[in-house]
Design an enzyme around this catalytic site. Structure first.
Site, PDB file in Angstrom:
ATOM      1  N   GLN A 124      19.809 -17.063  35.676  1.00  0.00           N
ATOM      2  CA  GLN A 124      18.584 -17.509  35.011  1.00  0.00           C
ATOM      3  C   GLN A 124      18.825 -18.660  34.055  1.00  0.00           C
ATOM      4  OE1 GLN A 124      18.234 -13.494  33.084  1.00  0.00           O
ATOM      5  NE2 GLN A 124      17.650 -14.687  31.278  1.00  0.00           N
ATOM      6  N   CYS A 173      14.356 -13.045  32.836  1.00  0.00           N
ATOM      7  CA  CYS A 173      14.938 -11.882  33.514  1.00  0.00           C
ATOM      8  C   CYS A 173      13.865 -10.995  34.128  1.00  0.00           C
ATOM      9  CB  CYS A 173      15.798 -11.084  32.547  1.00  0.00           C
ATOM     10  SG  CYS A 173      14.899 -10.431  31.104  1.00  0.00           S
ATOM     11  N   HIS A 204      15.894  -6.241  28.167  1.00  0.00           N
ATOM     12  CA  HIS A 204      16.386  -7.016  29.302  1.00  0.00           C
ATOM     13  C   HIS A 204      16.042  -6.306  30.608  1.00  0.00           C
ATOM     14  CE1 HIS A 204      18.794  -9.803  31.547  1.00  0.00           C
ATOM     15  NE2 HIS A 204      19.671  -8.894  31.920  1.00  0.00           N
ATOM     16  N   ASN A 216      22.432  -8.034  37.911  1.00  0.00           N
ATOM     17  CA  ASN A 216      21.927  -8.807  36.775  1.00  0.00           C
ATOM     18  C   ASN A 216      21.557 -10.206  37.240  1.00  0.00           C
ATOM     19  OD1 ASN A 216      21.225  -9.427  34.155  1.00  0.00           O
ATOM     20  ND2 ASN A 216      23.219  -8.989  33.272  1.00  0.00           N
TER      21      ASN A 216
END
Length: 330
Positions: free
Chosen positions: A135, A141, A278, A298
């Site tokens: 990102q 996110c 997150h 992630n």
């Protein structure tokens, strides 16, 4: 500060920054902020960066000292975020908005599809998970996790894996604030209500900044969201594990404050529930060893964690992983 001390400080900072940038040597008057290179205008900025790195080393030693008694312990150390203060890291990367979801209850609609679930399951092995993305300095996110879930569920339902546009969701979800943060639940609600089709990444490429929403004709190809669910599975991670198999990869919001220093292993301490910041995607689980864990994809690139992945201990609602769990239906 004496000239020799200042030079030593800058040289040490220089070598550490070179290490943090994966071997690409930075110029003495450059530092990295949020994954991009920016000119440093003064010795004071170099000194501040060096202080952040020193603080990171102390913090990592503290976290590692608490991992010594665990099986498969998480490891913490220098990575691409070590030159950031915790506040800078939070402001750039921890921009998912927490949501309160209703407690999960079994209903006739979502009964388990199987009486037996495997002790280990990974949607990557079913071709449903694409490469880890980065990102960069955009706090998107929330959009990355939602789009990755849509990509995976499309494969689960018999379609082909394709890269869909995260930038479209960042630009067009008016309920969120683009790179300044957003909500996974709001994004899914927006997609459901508007029936907006998420187009291919090549048609709407990622820019790592919030832009103007581009509108595509209704007949244009893309993937639309028919429905979604969002539940609180705290205290019910066994059922959450089953729903991962039945529904596909799950979008979750976690407390990732200590993830700034994560290098690998199973996260088992120093992150809390009810402090979500997150958004990530759970793609699998493994209960075959002494420490059962969730497998997390992630969006911080492959140089973070274990090739871009993290592992979080199951059953204890570690990092609040079960507090807000969303699934996509196409």
């Amino acid at each position: 500060m004496a000239l020799v001390e200042a030079f030593t400080l800058l040289l040490s900072c220089h070598f550490l920054l070179a290490r943090l940038s994966n071997g690409e040597l930075l110029e003495m008057n450059e530092v990295t902020v949020g994954g991009t290179f920016r000119r440093s205008s003064s010795l004071e900025q170099h000194i501040q960066t060096w202080r952040h790195i020193q603080a990171s080393v102390k913090r990592q030693a503290y976290l590692n000292s608490h991992s010594m008694d665990f099986q498969l312990p998480a490891k913490y150390g220098l990575n691409q975020f070590s030159h950031l203060s915790p506040g800078q890291f939070r402001d750039i990367y921890l921009q998912a908005w927490p949501e309160i979801a209703p407690k999960y209850n079994m209903t006739n609609h979502d009964r388990p599809r199987s009486e037996h679930y495997l002790p280990r399951f990974d949607w990557r092995e079913h071709g449903a998970v694409g490469p880890v993305q980065n990102q960069q300095s955009c706090g998107g996110c929330w959009a990355f996790s939602v789009v990755a879930a849509i990509e995976a569920v499309r494969v689960k339902d018999g379609g082909m894996l394709q890269d869909l546009s995260v930038q479209q969701v960042i630009d067009c979800d008016y309920k969120s604030q683009g790179c300044n943060g957003g909500s996974t639940i709001s994004a899914l609600e927006w997609l459901k209500q508007t029936k907006e089709k998420v187009v291919n990444e090549t048609d709407y490429p990622y820019k790592a900044e919030t832009g103007l929403c581009r509108v595509f004709p209704q007949l244009y190809g893309g993937v639309s969201v028919k429905d979604y669910t969002a539940f609180d599975f705290s205290g019910q991670e066994k059922l959450m594990k089953e729903r991962l198999v039945d529904w596909g990869p799950l979008v979750v919001i976690v407390d990732a404050t200590s993830w700034q220093d994560y290098l690998g292993g199973v996260i088992q301490h120093h992150c809390s529930s009810r402090h979500a910041n997150h958004a990530v995607l759970i793609v699998g689980y493994d209960t075959t060893g002494e420490v059962p864990f969730w497998i997390i994809r992630n969006s911080w690139g492959t140089s973070w964690g274990d090739g871009g992945y993290a592992y979080v201990k199951m059953w204890d609602n570690m990092c609040g992983i079960a507090d807000t769990v969303a699934a996509v239906f196409l």
